[in-house]
Motif scaffolding. Structure first.
Motif, PDB file in Angstrom:
ATOM      1  N   LEU A  54      32.394  31.661  20.889  1.00 10.26           N
ATOM      2  CA  LEU A  54      32.688  32.063  22.271  1.00 10.26           C
ATOM      3  C   LEU A  54      33.912  31.324  22.786  1.00 10.26           C
ATOM      4  O   LEU A  54      34.793  31.915  23.416  1.00 10.26           O
ATOM      5  CB  LEU A  54      31.500  31.759  23.171  1.00 10.26           C
ATOM      6  N   LEU A  55      33.974  30.034  22.507  1.00 12.96           N
ATOM      7  CA  LEU A  55      35.096  29.224  22.980  1.00 12.96           C
ATOM      8  C   LEU A  55      36.404  29.719  22.380  1.00 12.96           C
ATOM      9  O   LEU A  55      37.392  29.918  23.095  1.00 12.96           O
ATOM     10  CB  LEU A  55      34.845  27.768  22.579  1.00 12.96           C
ATOM     11  N   ALA A  58      37.529  32.990  23.781  1.00 14.32           N
ATOM     12  CA  ALA A  58      38.101  32.862  25.118  1.00 14.32           C
ATOM     13  C   ALA A  58      39.562  32.451  25.043  1.00 14.32           C
ATOM     14  O   ALA A  58      40.384  32.945  25.810  1.00 14.32           O
ATOM     15  CB  ALA A  58      37.305  31.849  25.923  1.00 14.32           C
ATOM     16  N   PHE A  59      39.893  31.566  24.088  1.00 16.28           N
ATOM     17  CA  PHE A  59      41.294  31.158  23.978  1.00 16.28           C
ATOM     18  C   PHE A  59      42.170  32.308  23.511  1.00 16.28           C
ATOM     19  O   PHE A  59      43.304  32.463  23.955  1.00 16.28           O
ATOM     20  CB  PHE A  59      41.436  29.980  23.017  1.00 16.28           C
ATOM     21  N   GLU A  61      41.527  35.459  24.031  1.00 16.07           N
ATOM     22  CA  GLU A  61      41.566  36.432  25.118  1.00 16.07           C
ATOM     23  C   GLU A  61      42.616  36.041  26.152  1.00 16.07           C
ATOM     24  O   GLU A  61      43.188  36.905  26.805  1.00 16.07           O
ATOM     25  CB  GLU A  61      40.182  36.493  25.771  1.00 16.07           C
ATOM     26  N   ALA A  62      42.882  34.738  26.272  1.00 22.35           N
ATOM     27  CA  ALA A  62      43.858  34.274  27.260  1.00 22.35           C
ATOM     28  C   ALA A  62      45.208  34.945  27.030  1.00 22.35           C
ATOM     29  O   ALA A  62      45.929  35.232  27.990  1.00 22.35           O
ATOM     30  CB  ALA A  62      43.998  32.761  27.176  1.00 22.35           C
ATOM     31  N   ILE A  65      45.272  38.138  28.645  1.00 25.06           N
ATOM     32  CA  ILE A  65      45.249  37.958  30.091  1.00 25.06           C
ATOM     33  C   ILE A  65      46.661  37.715  30.621  1.00 25.06           C
ATOM     34  O   ILE A  65      46.989  38.164  31.715  1.00 25.06           O
ATOM     35  CB  ILE A  65      44.289  36.815  30.458  1.00 25.06           C
ATOM     36  N   TYR A  66      47.512  37.042  29.830  1.00 19.60           N
ATOM     37  CA  TYR A  66      48.895  36.894  30.290  1.00 19.60           C
ATOM     38  C   TYR A  66      49.552  38.264  30.421  1.00 19.60           C
ATOM     39  O   TYR A  66      50.306  38.507  31.363  1.00 19.60           O
ATOM     40  CB  TYR A  66      49.697  35.997  29.343  1.00 19.60           C
ATOM     41  N   LEU A  68      47.942  40.977  31.160  1.00 18.17           N
ATOM     42  CA  LEU A  68      47.344  41.553  32.370  1.00 18.17           C
ATOM     43  C   LEU A  68      48.026  41.001  33.613  1.00 18.17           C
ATOM     44  O   LEU A  68      48.282  41.745  34.565  1.00 18.17           O
ATOM     45  CB  LEU A  68      45.850  41.220  32.398  1.00 18.17           C
ATOM     46  N   VAL A  69      48.335  39.703  33.599  1.00 17.83           N
ATOM     47  CA  VAL A  69      49.015  39.106  34.759  1.00 17.83           C
ATOM     48  C   VAL A  69      50.368  39.769  34.963  1.00 17.83           C
ATOM     49  O   VAL A  69      50.733  40.148  36.085  1.00 17.83           O
ATOM     50  CB  VAL A  69      49.169  37.581  34.557  1.00 17.83           C
ATOM     51  N   LEU A  72      49.807  43.208  36.406  1.00 17.71           N
ATOM     52  CA  LEU A  72      49.425  43.186  37.826  1.00 17.71           C
ATOM     53  C   LEU A  72      50.612  42.819  38.709  1.00 17.71           C
ATOM     54  O   LEU A  72      50.787  43.384  39.786  1.00 17.71           O
ATOM     55  CB  LEU A  72      48.278  42.192  38.040  1.00 17.71           C
ATOM     56  N   VAL A  73      51.445  41.889  38.234  1.00 19.68           N
ATOM     57  CA  VAL A  73      52.632  41.528  39.023  1.00 19.68           C
ATOM     58  C   VAL A  73      53.551  42.731  39.150  1.00 19.68           C
ATOM     59  O   VAL A  73      54.060  43.038  40.228  1.00 19.68           O
ATOM     60  CB  VAL A  73      53.364  40.338  38.369  1.00 19.68           C
TER      61      VAL A  73
ATOM     62  N   LEU B  28      46.640  41.706  45.435  1.00 17.19           N
ATOM     63  CA  LEU B  28      46.294  42.030  44.066  1.00 17.19           C
ATOM     64  C   LEU B  28      45.000  42.833  43.963  1.00 17.19           C
ATOM     65  O   LEU B  28      44.792  43.505  42.990  1.00 17.19           O
ATOM     66  CB  LEU B  28      46.124  40.745  43.253  1.00 17.19           C
ATOM     67  N   SER B 194      44.413  31.400  33.231  1.00 18.45           N
ATOM     68  CA  SER B 194      43.600  32.250  32.362  1.00 18.45           C
ATOM     69  C   SER B 194      42.140  32.234  32.803  1.00 18.45           C
ATOM     70  O   SER B 194      41.468  33.268  32.739  1.00 18.45           O
ATOM     71  CB  SER B 194      43.741  31.821  30.909  1.00 18.45           C
ATOM     72  N   ARG B 198      40.706  35.852  33.808  1.00 18.94           N
ATOM     73  CA  ARG B 198      39.693  36.386  32.896  1.00 18.94           C
ATOM     74  C   ARG B 198      38.485  36.871  33.681  1.00 18.94           C
ATOM     75  O   ARG B 198      38.039  38.009  33.524  1.00 18.94           O
ATOM     76  CB  ARG B 198      39.273  35.317  31.902  1.00 18.94           C
TER      77      ARG B 198
END
Lengths: 81, 257
Positions: A54-55, A58-59, A61-62, A65-66, A68-69, A72-73, B28, B194, B198
């Motif tokens: 899981l840990l 998550a890393f 997935e980060a 997520i960048y 996604l950021v 979104l921007v 957002l 993150s 997330r």
């Protein structure tokens, strides 16, 4: 926002998430496969393997997520609008 | 769950783009908000209302469960002890035997608040209560909530490291080699980024998928998506708590030379 900027922004937002999902997708698949193999070999270590998995997921997935950021921007806080 | 309300949700999606921007961060979110004015501040009222419900539910659960403690736990006390055991194992595994006791309340609060928020947003019939603007839902589907939680985690691990090791905490930045310094500094910014995105992205995506499916086919079809949403939101709460504990553990970890 003129139409060419909004068209480019929408396209770029889609690409940012879409392309950004490829690498972590492959990585997460490899990690999950390795974890399943580990559990099959050593079922008593399941709890520990799951926590580590899981840990590390998550890393990975980060990275998506960048993307996604960025998307979104581009959609909601577009600096070129 | 009236069709008109659903229609307005998805109609909003098509007109997201031309939104003029007043505050970059506050725009957002998807959907409209119930604004409360507090001095110069604009507050998202629907997030406050739903998080108060979550906080109230947690307080009531813990208060009722610990009022009459017995030697042989039964019922609610048994359940709370199971939760405590689970969270203690999580914190101990990530933070380590020496420091986990100080941080167990923080990690446990994060996990329970996020978990109950996520499930409450999906399970409680919020649509029965209509607000003048915006709608009630999971508090974690609002970027402001998740950023606040993530910044709390940042503060927590800095405090943990500095209070346990003093200025030796900054040795962490030059381990294993000084080349790592820029990366470790960037990490301090990407950790809260993150963490918050997330949680926000997952919960918002769950709600949007269910909303779009319910708009297209109101019966039965959204159910599998809702069940998947319950599963992923439980995992997200676990991941948030595990990562928070991992960051704190990294900060208090003593390297052996």
């Amino acid at each position: 926002m003129d139409s060419i900027t909004s068209a480019a922004s929408v396209l770029a937002a889609g690409l940012a998430v879409g392309l950004g999902a490829i690498g972590p997708g492959i990585g997460q698949g490899t990690a999950a496969g390795g974890a399943v193999e580990g559990i099959a070999r050593q079922p008593e270590a399941e709890g520990k393997i799951r926590g580590t998995l899981l840990l590390s997921l998550a890393f990975m997935e980060a990275l998506t997520i960048y993307g996604l950021v960025v998307a979104l921007v581009l959609l909601f806080a577009n600096p070129f609008a | 769950m009236s069709p008109t309300r659903r229609l307005s949700d998805t109609a909003y999606l098509s007109q997201m783009l031309p939104l003029p921007l007043a505050l970059p961060l506050a725009e957002l979110e998807v959907g409209q908000h119930l604004y409360w004015h507090l001095g110069n501040l604009k507050i998202h009222g629907q997030v406050f209302l739903s998080s108060w419900v979550v906080i109230g539910a947690l307080l009531a659960l813990v208060f009722v469960g610990t009022r009459k403690l017995e030697r042989d736990p039964r019922g609610l006390q048994n359940f709370l002890e199971f939760l405590w055991d689970y969270l203690r194992d999580l914190a101990r595994e990530q933070i380590g035997e020496k420091a986990y006791r100080d941080w167990l309340p923080f990690i446990g609060t994060l996990f329970l608040f996020i978990f109950v928020s996520n499930w409450g947003g999906a399970l409680l019939p919020w649509k029965l209560i209509s607000l003048p603007h915006g709608e009630l839902g999971a508090p974690t589907a609002d970027i402001n909530t998740t950023v606040a939680l993530a910044l709390l985690v940042s503060l927590a691990y800095f405090y943990a490291g500095l209070s346990r090791k003093g200025f030796r905490y900054f040795e962490y930045y030059v381990e294993p080699t000084p080349i790592m310094v820029p990366f470790k500094i960037v990490e301090d910014f990407t950790k809260p980024l993150s963490l918050s995105f997330r949680l926000f992205g997952n919960i918002l995506a769950d709600e949007l998928v269910v909303a779009v499916l319910a708009f297209l086919v109101p019966l039965v079809v959204p159910l599998p998506a809702m069940l998947l949403g319950l599963f992923t939101s439980a995992i997200q709460a676990l991941i948030f708590a595990t990562l928070a504990a991992y960051y704190i553990g990294e900060a208090v970890h003593e390297s052996h030379h």
